[in-house]
Design a protein around this motif. Structure first.
Motif, PDB file in Angstrom:
ATOM      1  N   LEU A 298     -40.664 -10.885   0.292  1.00 44.36           N
ATOM      2  CA  LEU A 298     -39.265 -11.309   0.303  1.00 44.36           C
ATOM      3  C   LEU A 298     -38.873 -11.945  -1.024  1.00 44.36           C
ATOM      4  CD1 LEU A 298     -39.030 -12.808   3.903  1.00 44.36           C
ATOM      5  CD2 LEU A 298     -37.729 -10.846   3.053  1.00 44.36           C
ATOM      6  N   VAL A 299     -39.691 -12.880  -1.487  1.00 45.86           N
ATOM      7  CA  VAL A 299     -39.366 -13.594  -2.726  1.00 45.86           C
ATOM      8  C   VAL A 299     -39.346 -12.638  -3.917  1.00 45.86           C
ATOM      9  CG1 VAL A 299     -40.170 -15.373  -4.332  1.00 45.86           C
ATOM     10  CG2 VAL A 299     -40.209 -15.805  -1.865  1.00 45.86           C
ATOM     11  N   SER A 300     -40.246 -11.643  -3.918  1.00 49.04           N
ATOM     12  CA  SER A 300     -40.288 -10.703  -5.039  1.00 49.04           C
ATOM     13  C   SER A 300     -39.012  -9.892  -5.152  1.00 49.04           C
ATOM     14  CB  SER A 300     -41.486  -9.760  -4.892  1.00 49.04           C
ATOM     15  OG  SER A 300     -41.255  -8.786  -3.892  1.00 49.04           O
ATOM     16  N   LYS A 301     -38.253  -9.809  -4.059  1.00 50.83           N
ATOM     17  CA  LYS A 301     -37.023  -9.023  -4.082  1.00 50.83           C
ATOM     18  C   LYS A 301     -35.781  -9.888  -3.967  1.00 50.83           C
ATOM     19  CE  LYS A 301     -39.258  -4.815  -2.522  1.00 50.83           C
ATOM     20  NZ  LYS A 301     -40.578  -5.295  -2.967  1.00 50.83           N
ATOM     21  N   GLY A 302     -35.945 -11.200  -4.101  1.00 57.45           N
ATOM     22  CA  GLY A 302     -34.784 -12.079  -4.176  1.00 57.45           C
ATOM     23  C   GLY A 302     -34.304 -12.641  -2.868  1.00 57.45           C
ATOM     24  N   PHE A 303     -35.200 -12.769  -1.870  1.00 52.86           N
ATOM     25  CA  PHE A 303     -34.821 -13.312  -0.559  1.00 52.86           C
ATOM     26  C   PHE A 303     -35.718 -14.510  -0.242  1.00 52.86           C
ATOM     27  CE2 PHE A 303     -34.013  -8.744  -0.583  1.00 52.86           C
ATOM     28  CZ  PHE A 303     -32.656  -8.723  -0.303  1.00 52.86           C
ATOM     29  N   TYR A 304     -35.101 -15.563   0.322  1.00 64.43           N
ATOM     30  CA  TYR A 304     -35.814 -16.832   0.467  1.00 64.43           C
ATOM     31  C   TYR A 304     -35.630 -17.401   1.874  1.00 64.43           C
ATOM     32  CZ  TYR A 304     -35.493 -16.242  -4.535  1.00 64.43           C
ATOM     33  OH  TYR A 304     -35.559 -15.711  -5.801  1.00 64.43           O
ATOM     34  N   PRO A 305     -36.689 -17.429   2.674  1.00 64.73           N
ATOM     35  CA  PRO A 305     -36.605 -18.075   3.992  1.00 64.73           C
ATOM     36  C   PRO A 305     -36.475 -19.592   3.831  1.00 64.73           C
ATOM     37  CG  PRO A 305     -38.521 -16.606   3.815  1.00 64.73           C
ATOM     38  CD  PRO A 305     -37.995 -16.813   2.437  1.00 64.73           C
ATOM     39  N   THR A 306     -35.704 -20.220   4.704  1.00 64.96           N
ATOM     40  CA  THR A 306     -35.558 -21.665   4.678  1.00 64.96           C
ATOM     41  C   THR A 306     -36.298 -22.271   5.859  1.00 64.96           C
ATOM     42  OG1 THR A 306     -33.567 -21.737   6.056  1.00 64.96           O
ATOM     43  CG2 THR A 306     -33.255 -21.350   3.699  1.00 64.96           C
ATOM     44  N   GLN A 307     -36.520 -23.588   5.797  1.00 64.80           N
ATOM     45  CA  GLN A 307     -37.205 -24.272   6.886  1.00 64.80           C
ATOM     46  C   GLN A 307     -36.355 -24.299   8.151  1.00 64.80           C
ATOM     47  OE1 GLN A 307     -38.122 -28.061   5.020  1.00 64.80           O
ATOM     48  NE2 GLN A 307     -40.238 -27.409   4.642  1.00 64.80           N
ATOM     49  N   GLN A 308     -35.048 -24.055   8.003  1.00 68.65           N
ATOM     50  CA  GLN A 308     -34.166 -24.036   9.166  1.00 68.65           C
ATOM     51  C   GLN A 308     -34.133 -22.660   9.837  1.00 68.65           C
ATOM     52  OE1 GLN A 308     -33.195 -25.342   6.072  1.00 68.65           O
ATOM     53  NE2 GLN A 308     -33.807 -27.372   6.856  1.00 68.65           N
ATOM     54  N   GLY A 309     -34.928 -21.709   9.326  1.00 69.69           N
ATOM     55  CA  GLY A 309     -34.989 -20.386   9.930  1.00 69.69           C
ATOM     56  C   GLY A 309     -33.978 -19.404   9.390  1.00 69.69           C
ATOM     57  N   ASP A 310     -33.249 -19.803   8.353  1.00 69.52           N
ATOM     58  CA  ASP A 310     -32.265 -18.904   7.750  1.00 69.52           C
ATOM     59  C   ASP A 310     -32.940 -18.097   6.640  1.00 69.52           C
ATOM     60  OD1 ASP A 310     -29.926 -17.647   7.233  1.00 69.52           O
ATOM     61  OD2 ASP A 310     -28.852 -19.399   6.455  1.00 69.52           O
ATOM     62  N   LEU A 311     -32.267 -17.056   6.201  1.00 64.66           N
ATOM     63  CA  LEU A 311     -32.753 -16.248   5.085  1.00 64.66           C
ATOM     64  C   LEU A 311     -31.641 -16.172   4.056  1.00 64.66           C
ATOM     65  CD1 LEU A 311     -34.982 -14.418   3.888  1.00 64.66           C
ATOM     66  CD2 LEU A 311     -33.854 -12.485   5.009  1.00 64.66           C
ATOM     67  N   LEU A 312     -31.882 -16.798   2.896  1.00 68.65           N
ATOM     68  CA  LEU A 312     -30.908 -16.788   1.816  1.00 68.65           C
ATOM     69  C   LEU A 312     -31.307 -15.744   0.785  1.00 68.65           C
ATOM     70  CD1 LEU A 312     -30.340 -20.622   1.284  1.00 68.65           C
ATOM     71  CD2 LEU A 312     -29.108 -19.038   2.791  1.00 68.65           C
ATOM     72  N   SER A 313     -30.342 -15.339  -0.018  1.00 66.32           N
ATOM     73  CA  SER A 313     -30.614 -14.355  -1.062  1.00 66.32           C
ATOM     74  C   SER A 313     -29.983 -14.814  -2.362  1.00 66.32           C
ATOM     75  CB  SER A 313     -30.068 -12.979  -0.657  1.00 66.32           C
ATOM     76  OG  SER A 313     -28.719 -13.069  -0.244  1.00 66.32           O
TER      77      SER A 313
END
Length: 519
Positions: A298-313
Motif C-alpha cells: 500500500l505504502v509503495s503505491k501511495g496509500f496509508y492505513p490509519t490507526q482509526q481504520g481509514d485508508l488515506l492516499s
C-alpha cells in the motif's frame, strides 16, 4: 552411346530443367528439399475445425508468445476459462471480457489452410521469421515469430499450435506459418482477430455513474507524509480543506458557506461526473493477501492505513453517492510511468519501492519527457463501494399516502374511516416493501461491485486523473452568471416567426388572447 541416344538424353534433361523452372514460377520462393506437395491446400488443423463446428467455444485457453528483438524479451499473454469465468493469467488472473473474441479467433484459426509450401529447411527459419520464440537452444535474437496455441482446457493438449512469421513479400495478406517441431514452412492467408493488448480483452470502463442519479460529491484532501511518524509509528495526517457538493431538494447543487456573490456552476459538476464515468483502466495490480505484505505494498503505491481504520492516499479521495444509496470512494495514489506489460501488469515493477522513491522518479520526468520516451503516465487507484440508505431516493411513484381531511371527524367504526385507514395502511406497507426491495437490490449491487474492485489496484491515465483532481474554485462562478456550458453555447437559431426554433412565442412569454405561456 550413339548420337541418337545422346540427343534424347539431352532432351530429357532439358525437359526436366524446364519443368523445374515452370514449377518455380508457379510456386515462387519454394525451397527444397521436401517430401512433395502432399499437404498443400489442406487445413492446418482439421480436427480442431470439427471441434469448433460442434462448439464455437471449444477453445478455452489462448496462449500467445511474442518476442521483442529490441529488448530480447519473450512476452507471454494468456486468456483462459477457469472456474466459470474468463481470466487473463498473464495479468494476475484479471477478469476478461473474452467470450465473443475467443469464438471469432477459434473460427479463424480453424479456417487456416496451407496455401503453399515455402521451405523444408530449418536454415530458412530465421529469414522467414518462424523461429519458435520460446526456443532456448537457438541463440539468434532475430527471426523469432509469434507462437499461438489454443487448448480445450487449462493444461490440456494443444488443439491448434502455430508460429506466425513474416509477411510474404509481394503477396498481400499472406504470412509464413510453421507448425512447432516441424521444419516445413507454409504461406497462408492469415486474417486473425489476434491481439495481446490488455485493453482489448477487458471492460476498460471502470465505473458507471450519471449526473441525474448523483446526490453528493465529496473530496477528502487530507495528506500523508511517509517520512513523518508519531511516537508510536503511525503516519502523520495533515488536515486538508474538505469540499462537499450536495444536491438540495430543489435539485440544485450547493456548497456550504459560500460567499453571497458565489454559487455552484452546475455544468462543472456535470463535467466532473462525466469524467468519473469515463475513467479508463490501463493496468491492474493485485492487492497482496498476506498481512505482512499489504502495508508495504500500500505504502509503495501511495496509500496509508490509519490507526482509526481509514485508508488515506497521497492524492486524496473522491466520494460520490447516488440515489440508489450506492457510495463510491476513489482513492488516488502514486504516479507510475511505464509502457507495455510494465504498465498493464507491473512486469518488472519493484514492489518494495517506497512511495517517496516513486514520487521522486515521477517528479523528475515531465509530460513532455514521458511522451518522448514512449512511456505512459498512469495513476494508482483503489475503488471501494458502500451502501448508505441516507441517499436512497423516495418512492418514485410519488402517490399520496395521507387520509382525507374529514376522515377523523367520523366515528372510529365508520365504514368510510375504516376503509380510508385500511387503504393508508396497505399503501404504507406497499411502499415499505418497495423500499426494502430497492435496499436489497442496492446492497446486492454493492456486493457485486466490491467483488469487482476489492482485490485490485487500478492504473488509470494521468489525464483522466487531472480531470477529476479539482479544487473548490473549479466548481464556482459569480452569482447570477450563466453556467460555463450555457455561456459557451451558441445562440439558438432564429425560427420562422423570429422567436427561436420553430417560430411562435419565446418560452415564458404570455400575450393577451394567446393562451398560456410556453415551456
Amino acid at each position: 552411346m550413339n548420337e541418337t541416344a545422346k540427343t534424347l538424353a539431352f532432351a530429357g534433361v532439358a525437359l526436366v530443367t524446364l519443368a523445374a523452372a515452370s514449377l518455380a514460377t508457379w510456386l515462387p520462393d519454394w525451397r527444397g528439399p521436401g517430401a512433395g506437395f502432399d499437404d498443400q491446400g489442406e487445413a492446418f488443423f482439421p480436427a480442431f475445425a470439427e471441434a469448433v463446428d460442434a462448439d464455437p467455444l471449444a477453445a478455452r485457453v489462448l496462449e500467445v508468445v511474442s518476442y521483442d528483438e529490441d529488448t530480447a524479451e519473450v512476452r507471454p499473454f494468456q486468456v483462459e476459462f477457469r472456474d466459470g469465468e474468463w481470466t487473463i493469467p498473464s495479468h494476475h488472473d484479471y477478469p476478461a471480457d473474452a467470450q465473443d473474441r475467443m469464438a471469432r479467433l477459434a473460427a479463424q484459426v480453424a479456417d487456416l489452410t496451407k496455401e503453399a509450401i515455402r521451405s523444408d529447411r530449418a536454415s530458412d527459419h530465421e529469414e522467414l521469421g518462424v523461429i519458435d520464440p520460446m526456443d532456448e537452444k537457438i541463440t539468434t535474437l532475430k527471426g523469432r515469430g509469434t507462437r499461438v496455441t489454443l487448448r480445450g482446457a487449462p493444461g490440456g493438449e494443444a488443439m491448434a499450435d502455430l508460429i506466425l512469421g513474416r509477411p510474404v513479400p509481394d503477396r498481400e495478406g499472406l504470412r509464413y506459418v510453421r507448425i512447432p517441431g516441424k521444419n516445413r514452412v507454409y504461406s497462408a492467408a492469415v486474417d486473425l482477430d489476434l491481439t495481446t493488448r490488455f485493453a482489448d480483452w477487458i471492460d476498460t470502463d471502470l465505473l458507471s455513474v450519471s449526473a441525474p442519479q448523483t446526490r453528493l460529491i465529496s473530496y477528502d484532501t487530507r495528506k500523508v507524509n511517509p517520512d513523518e511518524r508519531t511516537a508510536d509509528g503511525a503516519f502523520v495526517v495533515r488536515p486538508g480543506d474538505p469540499l462537499v457538493i450536495r444536491r438540495d431538494d430543489a435539485n440544485a447543487w450547493t456548497i456550504a458557506d459560500l460567499d453571497p456573490d458565489q454559487e455552484v456552476d452546475a455544468s462543472k459538476v456535470g463535467d466532473l461526473i462525466r469524467a468519473v464515468d469515463a475513467l479508463q483502466v490501463v493496468g491492474v495490480r493485485p492487492l497482496p493477501s498476506a498481512r505482512n505484505a499489504i502495508l508495504r505494498s500500500l505504502v509503495s503505491k501511495g496509500f496509508y492505513p490509519t490507526q482509526q481504520g481509514d485508508l488515506l492516499s497521497n492524492e486524496g479521495s473522491l466520494t460520490l453517492a447516488n440515489d440508489e444509496g450506492v457510495v463510491y470512494t476513489l482513492r488516488f495514489g502514486e504516479i507510475t510511468l511505464a509502457t507495455g506489460d510494465e504498465l498493464t501488469a507491473g512486469v518488472g515493477e519493484d514492489q518494495d519501492a517506497s512511495a517517496e522513491e516513486e514520487g521522486e522518479a515521477a517528479d523528475a520526468s515531465t509530460d513532455e519527457e514521458s511522451s518522448e520516451s514512449g512511456q505512459t503516465e498512469g495513476r494508482y487507484l483503489i475503488v471501494s463501494v458502500a451502501f448508505d440508505e441516507t441517499y436512497l431516493a423516495d418512492d418514485p411513484d410519488g402517490s399520496a399516502d395521507t387520509l382525507p381531511d374529514d376522515v377523523f371527524a367520523r366515528a372510529p367504526d365508520d365504514p368510510a374511516r375504516v376503509e380510508a385507514e385500511a387503504k393508508l395502511a396497505a399503501e404504507a406497507e406497499r411502499k415499505q416493501e418497495a423500499r426494502d426491495q430497492r435496499i436489497n437490490e442496492s446492497k446486492d449491487k454493492v456486493a457485486e461491485l466490491n467483488r469487482q474492485f476489492a482485490n485490485w489496484y487500478f492504473v488509470v491515465p494521468g489525464d483522466d486523473f487531472r480531470k477529476i483532481n479539482l479544487d473548490r474554485e473549479a466548481f464556482l462562478k459569480a452569482a447570477g452568471e450563466p453556467d460555463a456550458a450555457d455561456a459557451d453555447a451558441p445562440p439558438p437559431p432564429i425560427g420562422p416567426g423570429g422567436f427561436g426554433p420553430g417560430g411562435g412565442l419565446p418560452p415564458g412569454l404570455n400575450l393577451p388572447g394567446l393562451g398560456s405561456p410556453q415551456g
